[in-house]
Design a protein around this motif. Structure first.
Motif, PDB file in Angstrom:
ATOM      1  N   GLU A 236      43.079  38.435  38.586  1.00 45.23           N
ATOM      2  CA  GLU A 236      42.906  40.083  38.394  1.00 45.23           C
ATOM      3  C   GLU A 236      41.529  40.073  38.918  1.00 45.23           C
ATOM      4  O   GLU A 236      41.628  41.535  38.254  1.00 45.23           O
ATOM      5  N   ARG A 237      40.468  40.090  39.340  1.00 47.77           N
ATOM      6  CA  ARG A 237      39.470  40.128  39.365  1.00 47.77           C
ATOM      7  C   ARG A 237      38.762  39.638  40.686  1.00 47.77           C
ATOM      8  O   ARG A 237      38.759  38.311  41.298  1.00 47.77           O
ATOM      9  N   PHE A 238      38.318  40.498  41.597  1.00 51.23           N
ATOM     10  CA  PHE A 238      37.863  39.985  42.706  1.00 51.23           C
ATOM     11  C   PHE A 238      36.626  40.649  42.962  1.00 51.23           C
ATOM     12  O   PHE A 238      36.251  41.711  43.004  1.00 51.23           O
ATOM     13  N   THR A 239      35.452  40.112  43.203  1.00 55.45           N
ATOM     14  CA  THR A 239      34.193  40.138  43.968  1.00 55.45           C
ATOM     15  C   THR A 239      34.019  39.926  45.373  1.00 55.45           C
ATOM     16  O   THR A 239      34.329  38.628  45.598  1.00 55.45           O
ATOM     17  N   TYR A 240      33.558  41.355  45.611  1.00 54.81           N
ATOM     18  CA  TYR A 240      32.977  41.338  47.111  1.00 54.81           C
ATOM     19  C   TYR A 240      31.309  41.231  46.905  1.00 54.81           C
ATOM     20  O   TYR A 240      30.430  41.926  46.806  1.00 54.81           O
TER      21      TYR A 240
ATOM     22  N   GLN B 271      25.551  33.851  38.153  1.00 58.47           N
ATOM     23  CA  GLN B 271      24.794  34.235  36.567  1.00 58.47           C
ATOM     24  C   GLN B 271      25.307  34.737  35.708  1.00 58.47           C
ATOM     25  O   GLN B 271      24.126  35.065  34.668  1.00 58.47           O
ATOM     26  N   SER B 272      25.883  35.610  36.073  1.00 57.49           N
ATOM     27  CA  SER B 272      26.827  36.568  34.758  1.00 57.49           C
ATOM     28  C   SER B 272      27.739  35.298  34.149  1.00 57.49           C
ATOM     29  O   SER B 272      28.213  34.901  34.238  1.00 57.49           O
ATOM     30  N   ASP B 273      28.038  36.709  33.066  1.00 58.05           N
ATOM     31  CA  ASP B 273      29.198  35.539  31.722  1.00 58.05           C
ATOM     32  C   ASP B 273      30.386  35.336  32.872  1.00 58.05           C
ATOM     33  O   ASP B 273      31.208  34.433  32.097  1.00 58.05           O
ATOM     34  N   GLU B 274      30.761  37.008  33.778  1.00 51.38           N
ATOM     35  CA  GLU B 274      31.999  36.457  33.661  1.00 51.38           C
ATOM     36  C   GLU B 274      31.926  35.868  35.792  1.00 51.38           C
ATOM     37  O   GLU B 274      32.027  36.645  36.194  1.00 51.38           O
ATOM     38  N   THR B 275      31.761  34.052  35.656  1.00 52.59           N
ATOM     39  CA  THR B 275      31.687  33.939  36.793  1.00 52.59           C
ATOM     40  C   THR B 275      32.770  33.646  37.901  1.00 52.59           C
ATOM     41  O   THR B 275      34.088  32.974  36.984  1.00 52.59           O
ATOM     42  N   PRO B 276      33.306  33.534  38.886  1.00 56.01           N
ATOM     43  CA  PRO B 276      33.993  33.101  39.702  1.00 56.01           C
ATOM     44  C   PRO B 276      34.869  31.734  39.031  1.00 56.01           C
ATOM     45  O   PRO B 276      33.758  31.355  39.777  1.00 56.01           O
ATOM     46  N   SER B 277      35.548  31.844  39.365  1.00 54.40           N
ATOM     47  CA  SER B 277      36.458  30.062  39.840  1.00 54.40           C
ATOM     48  C   SER B 277      36.290  29.730  40.795  1.00 54.40           C
ATOM     49  O   SER B 277      36.423  28.811  40.801  1.00 54.40           O
TER      50      SER B 277
ATOM     51  N   ILE C 200      41.961  42.721  51.828  1.00 57.89           N
ATOM     52  CA  ILE C 200      42.065  41.132  51.464  1.00 57.89           C
ATOM     53  C   ILE C 200      42.300  41.820  49.340  1.00 57.89           C
ATOM     54  O   ILE C 200      42.886  40.555  49.227  1.00 57.89           O
ATOM     55  N   GLN C 201      41.656  41.875  49.153  1.00 60.72           N
ATOM     56  CA  GLN C 201      41.563  42.320  47.347  1.00 60.72           C
ATOM     57  C   GLN C 201      43.188  42.840  47.561  1.00 60.72           C
ATOM     58  O   GLN C 201      43.421  42.534  46.203  1.00 60.72           O
ATOM     59  N   GLU C 202      43.430  43.509  47.429  1.00 53.85           N
ATOM     60  CA  GLU C 202      44.784  44.052  47.165  1.00 53.85           C
ATOM     61  C   GLU C 202      46.335  43.751  47.213  1.00 53.85           C
ATOM     62  O   GLU C 202      47.202  42.827  46.182  1.00 53.85           O
ATOM     63  N   ALA C 203      45.138  42.686  48.413  1.00 53.11           N
ATOM     64  CA  ALA C 203      47.064  40.897  48.674  1.00 53.11           C
ATOM     65  C   ALA C 203      46.599  40.070  47.099  1.00 53.11           C
ATOM     66  O   ALA C 203      47.294  39.240  46.718  1.00 53.11           O
ATOM     67  N   PHE C 204      45.047  39.903  47.004  1.00 52.46           N
ATOM     68  CA  PHE C 204      45.036  38.801  45.814  1.00 52.46           C
ATOM     69  C   PHE C 204      45.492  39.775  44.398  1.00 52.46           C
ATOM     70  O   PHE C 204      46.144  38.539  43.692  1.00 52.46           O
TER      71      PHE C 204
END
Length: 351
Positions: free
Chosen positions: A321-325, A208-214, A311-315
């Motif tokens: 560019e952006r990783f959301t947990y 629901q945010s402006d920067e939605t994950p794909s 896992i975030q580092e691997a991504f």
């Protein structure tokens, strides 16, 4: 010859027994995986030794596994594991986040059930490995007058190394008793509507945010592939949870990727591996992904350190560019309402 008791006497005795049963306290015992008592070498080593000596977790022959574990693995692994725990440790309480969160879940579930049943119900928690032990928690409930215990492993999806191992430990505790407490065990709740809806609500916030994950990655703890081949339902239940989550969110097929993490040892595990798959997604052009952990009821070293750090580092290294947990459900109100609903159902006839 002794005369049979009059019917009125038998009826009175039955009434007394029924009244006694109705006044008996009922315990609800939450069970999670476990945690070392501290982050130093010996504390972590004791914890890992107990964990990795469980033949539900590592089922190699003991004559082969124990020398390797005690002489090789545990001479080095506690250093790395201790560092991982230190990076997430709750310094204020001097304990792991898993212990903090499980205690909070216990307190909230206790409040919900006591609001309905008063002092007839007692809620406590234990860890399969480390402290508080299953044995000590069972004794505490018995000392409070609980002659019946509902054992609640906090694993939505059933697996032999988690759910079955926790139940094994409960039954070992009962084996020590002359007068065994009556027990029930909570089955897997991977498809419970309240659990699925709480998962969906936790995910929806980030869409629901402006920067939605794909893309959303549902990362589950892994198990060796041969466990599935031997009949363990865990992998199937994980995929079912993903499908139910997708349906609850109203998303199209392919919008959630199911992966598995925490591989240990040389043999083949169920996959794809989360740490590899996130790198693949980054190279495919997914610049912003979110990861949720449906198999974990509370944040722990596997989520706070493995996912949020490794896992975030691997991504990011693969071009992301952006990783959301997305945090575990922990003690969210909707999660606790779901656990209370499950407990009520399993307590039917006892309360």
């Amino acid at each position: 010859m002794a005369q049979p008791a009059p019917q009125s006497a038998l009826s009175s005795l039955q009434t007394q027994c029924d009244a006694s049963a109705q006044s008996t306290k009922v315990g609800v015992l939450l069970a999670n995986l476990g945690t070392p008592d501290a982050t130093d070498y010996w504390s972590v080593r004791r914890y890992l030794s107990e964990f990795l000596s469980d033949q539900r977790v590592v089922d190699y022959p003991r004559w082969l596994w124990q020398p390797l574990l005690q002489l090789v693995i545990l001479s080095r692994r506690p250093f790395a594991s201790g560092e991982a725990y230190r990076s997430i440790w709750n310094e204020e309480r001097d304990e792991s986040p898993l212990l903090t969160i499980t205690r909070q879940q216990c307190d909230k579930l206790s409040a919900l059930l006591k609001a309905e049943h008063g002092e007839r119900v007692e809620v406590d928690f234990c860890m399969r490995y480390g402290n508080p032990s299953t044995d000590s928690a069972v004794r505490r409930l018995q000392e409070k007058g609980c002659q019946r215990i509902l054992f609640f492993p906090l694993y939505p999806q059933y697996a032999a190394p988690t759910t079955a191992s926790a139940c094994d430990q409960l039954f070992r505790s009962l084996m020590k008793q002359k007068w065994q407490t009556a027990v029930r065990t909570v089955p897997a709740y991977y498809a419970h509507p309240g659990y699925v809806e709480a998962l969906a609500a936790s995910v929806a916030v980030h869409w629901q945010s402006d920067e939605t994950p794909s893309l959303l990655v549902a990362s589950y703890h892994g198990v060796p592939k041969r466990y599935t081949e031997a009949g363990d339902p865990y992998e199937t239940q994980c995929h079912a949870t993903t499908q139910l989550l997708q349906h609850a969110l109203g998303w199209e097929d392919g919008s959630i990727v199911t992966t598995f993490q925490s591989k240990f040892g040389p043999e083949e595990w169920v996959g794809p591996a989360t740490i590899d798959q996130v790198a693949v997604l980054a190279r495919q052009g997914h610049k912003h992904i979110a990861v949720v952990s449906p198999a974990f009821s509370a944040d722990c070293v596997e989520t706070l350190e493995e996912i949020q750090q490794q896992i975030q580092e691997a991504f990011l290294e693969a071009g992301g560019e952006r990783f959301t947990y997305i945090a575990c459900l922990n003690d969210r109100d909707d999660h606790m309402a779901a656990l209370a609903d499950i407990a009520r159902n399993e307590l039917s006839g006892w309360l």
